[in-house]
Structures are given as structure tokens and as C-alpha cells.
Scaffold this active site. Structure first.
Site, PDB file in Angstrom:
ATOM      1  CB  ILE A  14      87.000  88.386  74.289  1.00 37.07           C
ATOM      2  CG1 ILE A  14      86.382  87.638  75.471  1.00 37.07           C
ATOM      3  CG2 ILE A  14      86.711  89.878  74.383  1.00 37.07           C
ATOM      4  CD1 ILE A  14      86.802  86.205  75.584  1.00 37.07           C
ATOM      5  CB  SER A  36      83.792  97.858  67.090  1.00 39.14           C
ATOM      6  OG  SER A  36      85.099  97.337  67.028  1.00 39.14           O
ATOM      7  NE  ARG A  37      89.793 102.014  68.290  1.00 38.67           N
ATOM      8  CZ  ARG A  37      91.065 102.026  68.660  1.00 38.67           C
ATOM      9  NH1 ARG A  37      91.777 103.140  68.544  1.00 38.67           N
ATOM     10  NH2 ARG A  37      91.636 100.944  69.157  1.00 38.67           N
ATOM     11  CE  LYS A  90      90.051  87.533  81.471  1.00 38.24           C
ATOM     12  NZ  LYS A  90      91.483  87.582  81.102  1.00 38.24           N
ATOM     13  CG  ASP A 168      94.353  89.333  79.540  1.00 36.05           C
ATOM     14  OD1 ASP A 168      93.607  90.309  79.667  1.00 36.05           O
ATOM     15  OD2 ASP A 168      94.062  88.354  78.815  1.00 36.05           O
TER      16      ASP A 168
END
Length: 310
Positions: A14, A36-37, A90, A168
Site C-alpha cells: 500500500i 521498514s524491516r 486504515k 480490511d
């Protein structure tokens, strides 16, 4: 004002598909970092965690959290306590209590908090709200069906507690109807279908009504193949309105009345820039509350196991 120095946390699908292009097109923002991992972004500072990003870049003004909802509360709290403006993908959190706590924290923080609902910024949503405002609504039906393997390939978190499963995507529909209907509505009953190997539902049927007993129903499915269905049908005393393609088209009595290019995430970031400039927050939990009610009241049915490969 100088551009808002912003960092993205969680550089997944996303973020790459929507957040990065929206930020690149908005002169109010300057993307300076990502955390970010498993990913990095060329041309900006990259970190493994939000904590590392905040420590290394005190000049950061804002963060946009694109991580799964189950970890978002701790990240948002950390950013707010550091005085940053915070934008939440969201759903804004895994529970209502988490989001309400963040909203209270934002009241005493120098930073703004924005709980986003991107589908409310679809081009036909506001015209639909205006059209419905002067009419009596007789019936509402939501049909929200998409293919989880297309939109969340290999993402097991969506089937765990807090991942929400079919809700979701379906919370997008709830975010639209809570924005366009003139009265609050309430869940009376529902059925939630849980795959035998998952902790979140893959389909649901919900039955709501408002204070005037208007029937509002929802048919939700996370296994639809082929063309996807994101439609809302509303019968009124002066004709029938349909929002199609996730709110990008508005029909009245089967005649196209409004259509425009999709600008949902650009709209979100324009709104976030306004909130940052005013040091205000925008936190609406109505769509998440309806999801919580569905888990509270819905009858649970066990269905066949779900596997990513089909």
C-alpha cells in the site's frame, strides 16, 4: 510554510502503490525517510525501525504509519510523544480503545493525529452525500467483494487476530456509508464465516438499521475472482442512487451522474497538510466501531480452510 519533512513506516504494497506517488505529487511534503524491516527506498534515509528513524532524524515533522493495525498503536504513541504529526492508515488501530487513547494523547501533544479513511475521498462520495441530504432513504445495500489473493498476496497477518480478514476491505464501504448517510445506523445481526485455519472472517452478511428503521444490509466476500465488486445501492423516495467502483462513479436511476479520476491518497495528504498547518486532529472511529459490533453480535460459521495458493 516549508515542506513538511515526513517519514513512512512500513514500506509494503500500500505504501508503494499509493503513499509514495501521493507524496511525490504534493509540494507540501518532503519524504526524507522510511522505516521498514524488509525494504528501503532509494534517495531517502532508510531505517529498520521507527525508533531508529526518530533518533537519527530529530528534524522529522511527521510520520505516516502504513504498518499492520496490530502494531500501529505503539508506533503512533511513540511518534506523538516525540512531538511528531501522525497519519494512520486504515483501520486506525486494532481496537477502539487504542485509537481513543491516541486521540487523547494527541490533545496534549504538539503533533496532529489523522485517522484516515481513503475511500471517503473517492470522487463520487461527496456528490452522493449532497444528493442524499434532501431525500428520504428507504433501503441501503452494500456489496463489497474482492480477491484477497490479489490485494494481500501471502500476507498472513490479515488472518490473525486484529487482521480483520474481509473487514480490511469492507471497512472502506463502512467508511463511505457513515459519511454519506444522514443518520447513524446500528447493527442488529450478522453472520461471519471463518475459515477453519484462520482467526478472521473471509465473508460476512450484516443487517443494520437506523432510528427510522431503514434497512441497511451488507454482503461481504474476500474470495471473489474476476471483476471486483465495490458497490453501494441506495433506494430513496426520489430515485435510486448507486455508488460503483469503490465510490468513483455515481449513478442515479442507472444514469451516470458523476465520475472523475481516482485521487483518494492525494486527497488524504492534502487533508493531512491542512491538519498539520492548523495543529488539529481528525479521528473518526465510526467505521471501526461497526466492525467491532460485527465481531460482537455476528454469528460465527466455520468454513473450508483458506490457502494462499488457491
Amino acid at each position: 510554510m516549508p515542506p513538511i519533512k515526513i517519514g513512512i513506516v512500513g514500506l509494503g504494497k500500500i505504501a508503494r502503490d499509493q503513499h509514495l506517488p501521493a507524496l511525490a505529487a504534493n509540494p507540501d511534503f518532503d519524504l526524507v525517510a522510511v522505516a521498514s524491516r524488509n525494504a528501503s527506498q532509494e534517495g531517502v534515509a532508510s531505517f529498520a525501525t521507527l525508533e531508529e528513524m526518530l533518533e537519527a532524524m530529530p528534524e522529522l515533522d511527521a510520520v505516516s504509519l502504513c504498518t499492520p493495525p496490530t502494531v500501529r498503536y505503539g508506533q503512533a504513541r511513540q511518534a506523538l510523544r516525540a512531538g511528531k504529526h501522525v497519519m494512520l492508515e486504515k483501520p486506525p488501530g486494532a481496537t477502539l480503545s487504542e485509537v481513543e487513547d491516541l486521540a487523547q494523547l494527541a490533545e496534549s501533544s504538539p503533533g496532529s493525529l489523522f485517522a484516515t479513511w481513503h475511500s471517503r475521498y473517492a470522487p463520487a462520495v461527496e456528490p452522493a452525500r449532497q444528493w442524499l441530504a434532501s431525500r428520504r432513504i428507504r433501503k441501503v445495500h452494500i456489496e463489497w467483494k474482492e480477491d484477497v489473493r490479489v490485494w494481500h498476496p501471502g500476507q498472513r497477518w490479515i488472518w490473525e487476530p486484529g487482521g480483520m480478514g474481509v473487514f480490511d476491505p469492507a471497512i472502506n464501504a463502512l467508511s463511505i456509508v457513515t459519511a454519506i448517510l444522514p443518520r447513524r445506523f446500528f447493527l442488529h445481526e450478522g453472520t461471519l464465516q471463518f475459515p477453519e485455519n484462520c482467526q478472521a472472517p473471509i465473508a460476512a452478511n450484516l443487517y443494520f438499521s437506523d432510528s427510522q428503521d431503514t434497512p441497511i444490509t451488507a454482503d461481504l466476500d474476500f474470495l471473489q475472482t474476476g471483476p471486483q465488486t465495490w458497490d453501494i445501492h441506495i433506494e430513496t423516495d426520489e430515485g435510486n442512487l448507486a455508488l460503483r467502483k469503490g465510490g468513483s462513479q455515481m449513478f442515479v436511476d442507472d444514469q451516470l451522474e458523476h465520475e472523475a479520476p481516482e485521487q483518494e491518497y492525494p486527497g488524504l495528504y492534502a487533508r493531512f497538510a491542512e491538519l498539520v498547518a492548523r495543529r488539529e486532529s481528525d479521528v473518526d472511529v465510526a467505521p471501526l466501531r461497526h466492525v467491532a459490533d460485527a465481531f460482537l453480535l455476528g454469528r460465527r460459521e466455520t468454513v473450508a480452510a483458506f490457502h494462499d495458493e488457491g
